[in-house]
Design a protein around this motif. Structure first.
Motif, PDB file in Angstrom:
ATOM      1  N   UNK A  20      57.659  35.384   7.610  1.00 20.99           N
ATOM      2  CA  UNK A  20      56.826  34.180   7.536  1.00 20.99           C
ATOM      3  C   UNK A  20      55.608  34.493   6.673  1.00 20.99           C
ATOM      4  N   UNK A  21      55.504  33.776   5.540  1.00 25.84           N
ATOM      5  CA  UNK A  21      54.420  34.048   4.600  1.00 25.84           C
ATOM      6  C   UNK A  21      53.087  33.492   5.064  1.00 25.84           C
ATOM      7  N   UNK A  22      52.067  33.764   4.263  1.00 29.19           N
ATOM      8  CA  UNK A  22      50.713  33.305   4.608  1.00 29.19           C
ATOM      9  C   UNK A  22      50.660  31.780   4.639  1.00 29.19           C
ATOM     10  N   UNK A  23      49.732  31.286   5.487  1.00 29.92           N
ATOM     11  CA  UNK A  23      49.630  29.836   5.691  1.00 29.92           C
ATOM     12  C   UNK A  23      48.168  29.402   5.627  1.00 29.92           C
TER      13      UNK A  23
ATOM     14  N   UNK B  83      42.807  30.062  10.203  1.00 26.66           N
ATOM     15  CA  UNK B  83      41.603  30.666   9.628  1.00 26.66           C
ATOM     16  C   UNK B  83      41.889  32.036   9.030  1.00 26.66           C
ATOM     17  N   UNK B  84      42.841  32.752   9.607  1.00 28.32           N
ATOM     18  CA  UNK B  84      43.172  34.092   9.118  1.00 28.32           C
ATOM     19  C   UNK B  84      44.193  34.087   7.996  1.00 28.32           C
ATOM     20  N   UNK B  85      44.735  32.923   7.683  1.00 30.07           N
ATOM     21  CA  UNK B  85      45.827  32.723   6.707  1.00 30.07           C
ATOM     22  C   UNK B  85      47.145  33.344   7.171  1.00 30.07           C
ATOM     23  N   UNK B  86      47.188  33.828   8.402  1.00 29.93           N
ATOM     24  CA  UNK B  86      48.454  34.339   8.911  1.00 29.93           C
ATOM     25  C   UNK B  86      49.275  33.180   9.472  1.00 29.93           C
ATOM     26  N   UNK B  87      50.580  33.306   9.405  1.00 31.31           N
ATOM     27  CA  UNK B  87      51.453  32.236   9.891  1.00 31.31           C
ATOM     28  C   UNK B  87      51.272  32.099  11.409  1.00 31.31           C
ATOM     29  N   UNK B  88      51.241  30.861  11.910  1.00 26.72           N
ATOM     30  CA  UNK B  88      51.030  30.677  13.365  1.00 26.72           C
ATOM     31  C   UNK B  88      52.146  31.335  14.181  1.00 26.72           C
ATOM     32  N   UNK B  89      51.851  31.631  15.404  1.00 27.18           N
ATOM     33  CA  UNK B  89      52.825  32.255  16.306  1.00 27.18           C
ATOM     34  C   UNK B  89      53.996  31.322  16.548  1.00 27.18           C
TER      35      UNK B  89
ATOM     36  N   UNK C 278      52.686  26.706   4.741  1.00 30.07           N
ATOM     37  CA  UNK C 278      53.083  28.103   4.867  1.00 30.07           C
ATOM     38  C   UNK C 278      54.284  28.381   3.973  1.00 30.07           C
ATOM     39  N   UNK C 279      54.970  29.503   4.233  1.00 29.93           N
ATOM     40  CA  UNK C 279      56.116  29.877   3.413  1.00 29.93           C
ATOM     41  C   UNK C 279      57.160  30.579   4.266  1.00 29.93           C
ATOM     42  N   UNK C 280      58.422  30.246   3.969  1.00 30.51           N
ATOM     43  CA  UNK C 280      59.561  30.949   4.555  1.00 30.51           C
ATOM     44  C   UNK C 280      60.104  31.866   3.473  1.00 30.51           C
ATOM     45  N   UNK C 281      59.959  33.176   3.660  1.00 30.60           N
ATOM     46  CA  UNK C 281      60.333  34.156   2.640  1.00 30.60           C
ATOM     47  C   UNK C 281      61.562  34.947   3.064  1.00 30.60           C
TER      48      UNK C 281
END
Length: 260
Positions: free
Chosen positions: A147-150, A154-160, A226-229
């Protein structure tokens, strides 16, 4: 004496008569070497009259015997051959493009045209297709989904959330690691079950997944993308084949629920 003188006078008279009778000119003899026509003219001309030369006799031997002038043959100017023009050389056939190292490609396609992910909402299905466009056979290849950055956090990490893969023979959804990309390459070391045992040149393999987000508040998750990688990993060394990620698909994320 008188008789003798008379006799002498008579004899002289007779001699004169004899001379007069023979006064005709003797036949002329042509000078040696004179042409025959000139000789005839001289022989037939009376001694007292002018010599009339026949017209044919007036032609000098040189003129009569001179051959007709022969015109010099016209010499045609030699034709100038046009300079030979060499035919342009046929271009050499283009060399086939070299196969890039690790000639596998991947594609991510979202199924069903889902509007996006909603925290606590239904899962979104997507398909990963792997194609071997090279001239070699690959074995033990893992299509690693991450799961790519989103922009939704706030952290740009993909949500849980959760990730599952459909088992093709039983049509059962099996949970697999929910691999979130951080700020390094540790996510490439995650091991997922399954994969490709062998894919020949021109071969195609496809996998189906579904992803869902855990419930979250709007403070935790806002509207974003976000992104699906997917990255192709050579096992067991976990070495990426080609670039990382090999393919990606953007996916929208809706805002979370308002705080209770």
């Amino acid at each position: 004496m008188k008789i003798a003188a008379t006799s002498s006078a008579i004899a002289a008279a007779i001699a004169a008569i004899a001379l007069t009778g023979c006064s005709s000119s003797p036949p002329s003899v042509a000078a040696p070497g004179a042409p025959a026509s000139t000789a005839v003219a001289l022989a037939t001309s009376p001694a007292s009259g002018p010599v009339t030369t026949p017209t044919a006799a007036t032609q000098t031997p040189a003129a009569a015997s001179s051959p007709a002038a022969t015109a010099a043959p016209a010499t045609a100017a030699p034709a100038t051959a046009a300079p030979a023009t060499a035919a342009p050389a046929a271009p050499a056939p283009a060399a086939p493009a070299a196969q890039p190292q690790g000639g596998l490609t991947a594609k991510v396609t979202i199924i069903g045209g889902a509007p996006g992910l909603l925290p606590g909402g239904p899962a979104v299905r997507f398909r990963v297709t792997v194609t071997n466009g090279s001239s070699q056979t690959y074995s033990n290849v893992l299509p690693l989904v991450s799961l790519g950055h989103c922009s939704c956090t706030a952290s740009t990490l993909f949500p849980a959330g959760s990730l599952e893969e459909r088992e093709s023979t039983t049509n059962v959804w099996l949970p697999i690691p929910y691999d979130v990309e951080g700020f390094g390459t540790d996510y490439l070391k995650v091991t997922e079950p399954g994969g490709i045992q062998m894919i020949s040149p021109g071969g195609v393999a496809s996998f189906e997944y579904r992803v869902a987000l855990s419930p979250a508040t709007s403070a935790q998750v806002t509207r974003g993308t976000g992104a699906l990688d997917v990255t192709l990993i050579a096992l067991p060394g976990h070495r990426p084949i080609g670039q990382s990620p090999a393919a990606t698909a953007p996916i929208g994320v809706q805002s979370g629920q308002p705080p209770a």
